[in-house]
Motif scaffolding. Structure first.
Motif, mmCIF file in Angstrom:
data_model
loop_
_atom_site.group_PDB
_atom_site.id
_atom_site.type_symbol
_atom_site.label_atom_id
_atom_site.label_comp_id
_atom_site.label_asym_id
_atom_site.label_seq_id
_atom_site.Cartn_x
_atom_site.Cartn_y
_atom_site.Cartn_z
ATOM 1 N N UNK A 166 0.823 -1.213 0.000
ATOM 2 C CA UNK A 166 0.000 0.000 0.000
ATOM 3 C C UNK A 166 0.856 1.262 0.000
ATOM 4 N N UNK A 167 1.999 1.202 0.698
ATOM 5 C CA UNK A 167 2.838 2.393 0.828
ATOM 6 C C UNK A 167 4.136 2.285 0.031
ATOM 7 N N UNK A 168 4.175 1.366 -0.905
ATOM 8 C CA UNK A 168 5.362 1.202 -1.747
ATOM 9 C C UNK A 168 5.652 2.495 -2.508
ATOM 10 N N UNK A 169 6.904 2.910 -2.462
ATOM 11 C CA UNK A 169 7.307 4.112 -3.172
ATOM 12 C C UNK A 169 7.038 5.400 -2.424
ATOM 13 N N UNK A 170 6.479 5.289 -1.220
ATOM 14 C CA UNK A 170 6.207 6.479 -0.425
ATOM 15 C C UNK A 170 7.242 6.602 0.693
ATOM 16 N N UNK A 171 7.177 7.690 1.430
ATOM 17 C CA UNK A 171 8.234 7.992 2.399
ATOM 18 C C UNK A 171 8.008 7.357 3.767
ATOM 19 N N UNK A 172 7.020 6.481 3.877
ATOM 20 C CA UNK A 172 6.811 5.751 5.126
ATOM 21 C C UNK A 172 7.381 4.334 4.958
ATOM 22 N N UNK A 173 8.391 4.033 5.745
ATOM 23 C CA UNK A 173 9.066 2.739 5.657
ATOM 24 C C UNK A 173 8.356 1.726 6.543
ATOM 25 N N UNK A 174 8.035 0.568 5.977
ATOM 26 C CA UNK A 174 7.394 -0.513 6.726
ATOM 27 C C UNK A 174 8.369 -1.687 6.785
ATOM 28 N N UNK A 175 8.814 -2.045 7.990
ATOM 29 C CA UNK A 175 9.720 -3.184 8.168
ATOM 30 C C UNK A 175 8.974 -4.394 8.714
ATOM 31 N N UNK A 176 9.247 -5.551 8.121
ATOM 32 C CA UNK A 176 8.771 -6.826 8.662
ATOM 33 C C UNK A 176 9.976 -7.558 9.230
ATOM 34 N N UNK A 177 9.958 -7.800 10.532
ATOM 35 C CA UNK A 177 11.093 -8.445 11.193
ATOM 36 C C UNK A 177 10.687 -9.846 11.646
ATOM 37 N N UNK A 178 11.389 -10.838 11.140
ATOM 38 C CA UNK A 178 11.127 -12.234 11.499
ATOM 39 C C UNK A 178 12.345 -12.770 12.239
ATOM 40 N N UNK A 179 12.231 -12.903 13.539
ATOM 41 C CA UNK A 179 13.369 -13.430 14.300
ATOM 42 C C UNK A 179 12.945 -14.682 15.039
ATOM 43 N N UNK A 180 13.903 -15.573 15.240
ATOM 44 C CA UNK A 180 13.631 -16.780 15.996
ATOM 45 C C UNK A 180 13.588 -16.493 17.483
ATOM 46 N N UNK A 181 13.451 -17.536 18.275
ATOM 47 C CA UNK A 181 13.422 -17.366 19.722
ATOM 48 C C UNK A 181 14.699 -16.734 20.243
ATOM 49 N N UNK A 182 14.565 -15.973 21.317
ATOM 50 C CA UNK A 182 15.702 -15.291 21.926
ATOM 51 C C UNK A 182 15.833 -15.698 23.384
ATOM 52 N N UNK A 209 18.839 -5.963 13.704
ATOM 53 C CA UNK A 209 17.708 -5.189 13.184
ATOM 54 C C UNK A 209 18.140 -3.780 12.825
ATOM 55 N N UNK A 210 18.875 -3.139 13.705
ATOM 56 C CA UNK A 210 19.297 -1.759 13.456
ATOM 57 C C UNK A 210 20.215 -1.664 12.236
ATOM 58 N N UNK A 211 21.024 -2.697 12.034
ATOM 59 C CA UNK A 211 21.935 -2.709 10.887
ATOM 60 C C UNK A 211 21.189 -2.870 9.566
ATOM 61 N N UNK A 212 19.999 -3.503 9.609
ATOM 62 C CA UNK A 212 19.284 -3.857 8.380
ATOM 63 C C UNK A 212 17.979 -3.073 8.195
ATOM 64 N N UNK A 213 17.844 -1.937 8.872
ATOM 65 C CA UNK A 213 16.571 -1.219 8.867
ATOM 66 C C UNK A 213 16.117 -0.726 7.501
ATOM 67 N N UNK A 214 17.031 -0.610 6.562
ATOM 68 C CA UNK A 214 16.621 -0.147 5.235
ATOM 69 C C UNK A 214 16.027 -1.268 4.391
ATOM 70 N N UNK A 215 16.094 -2.500 4.886
ATOM 71 C CA UNK A 215 15.476 -3.617 4.182
ATOM 72 C C UNK A 215 13.998 -3.718 4.574
ATOM 73 N N UNK A 216 13.174 -4.056 3.611
ATOM 74 C CA UNK A 216 11.755 -4.253 3.922
ATOM 75 C C UNK A 216 11.555 -5.454 4.830
ATOM 76 N N UNK A 217 12.295 -6.526 4.565
ATOM 77 C CA UNK A 217 12.154 -7.777 5.306
ATOM 78 C C UNK A 217 13.474 -8.146 5.956
ATOM 79 N N UNK A 218 13.423 -8.398 7.255
ATOM 80 C CA UNK A 218 14.610 -8.764 8.021
ATOM 81 C C UNK A 218 14.350 -10.127 8.658
ATOM 82 N N UNK A 219 15.193 -11.102 8.354
ATOM 83 C CA UNK A 219 15.040 -12.448 8.911
ATOM 84 C C UNK A 219 16.278 -12.792 9.730
ATOM 85 N N UNK A 220 16.064 -13.157 11.002
ATOM 86 C CA UNK A 220 17.157 -13.489 11.901
ATOM 87 C C UNK A 220 16.804 -14.816 12.573
#
Length: 225
Positions: A166-182, A209-220
């Protein structure tokens, strides 16, 4: 100073993200239900020279969410939201208590949606911002004894991916973070994970997460090394 709201900011990953955002110069609002935990993190941020406030809110309650966010936005320049708060109950699906099912869906799904709906108009008004949804790898694949937890995380995944489109190409960044158990207090009252110490620390995950914030999808993934 830009303000970022972090739900579940009183411990675990929420706390570590708060510390790192603070170090980057953000004013952090720690949101949650337990004032003692939130206040402790606020004091820790202040001791390190950071700027933080506490917002006691039940993210499952629409009236509480919208009134608290409105009040907050009257005071600060709200730039972003990290939907980090979540609960998990584990075990065979047939043994799952109805109250546990409702708690997971209300907190993990409804809470994320309500907080986003309250904050998003503010970001649209300032024409920039960030929404980061902490989802878990339980939103990527089904897992034994995690049926409802996975269902809640798959729902947040669908919500997040739809917002990204919905917000692709706009100035609002949406991050999806998928991390395993911690290795966090998340497992304190559960025997679902036998040895949490083999998992990544919340600090390690927060740094990824902080290192990869410019990615839409972050998997850890969860395991160290």
């Amino acid at each position: 100073m830009k303000t970022i709201i972090i739900t579940g900011g009183g411990s675990g990953l929420g706390k570590e993200l708060a510390l790192l955002f603070s170090q980057k110069g953000y004013h952090v609002v720690l949101a949650g239900r337990t004032v003692e935990k939130l206040s402790s993190v606020r004091n820790e941020l202040a001791d390190g020279g950071g700027n933080a406030d506490v917002m006691v809110v039940d993210i499952r309650n629409r009236e509480d969410v919208f009134s608290k966010v409105k009040e907050l936005c009257g005071k600060y320049d709200v730039y972003g939201l990290v939907n980090n708060a979540g609960v998990g109950h584990f075990g065979p699906f047939g043994d799952m208590d109805d109250a546990q099912i409702v708690e997971m869906l209300d907190t993990n799904v409804l809470g994320t949606i309500l907080m986003t709906k309250a904050v998003l108009p503010i970001l649209l008004g300032r024409r920039e911002g960030r929404i980061m949804n902490i989802i878990s790898t339980a939103g990527l694949r089904g897992k034994v004894n995690e049926a409802v937890y996975c269902a809640s995380k798959f729902a947040v995944r669908g919500f997040t991916e739809s917002l990204q489109k919905e917000f692709e190409g706009r100035s609002i960044k949406i991050n999806a973070v998928y991390m395993g158990g911690m290795d966090t207090p998340f497992w304190t009252d559960s025997d679902h994970v036998k040895d949490p110490s083999r998992l990544r620390s919340a600090r390690e995950v927060a740094e990824f997460i902080m290192e990869q914030m410019e990615q839409d999808t972050i998997v850890i993934e969860s395991k160290k090394g």
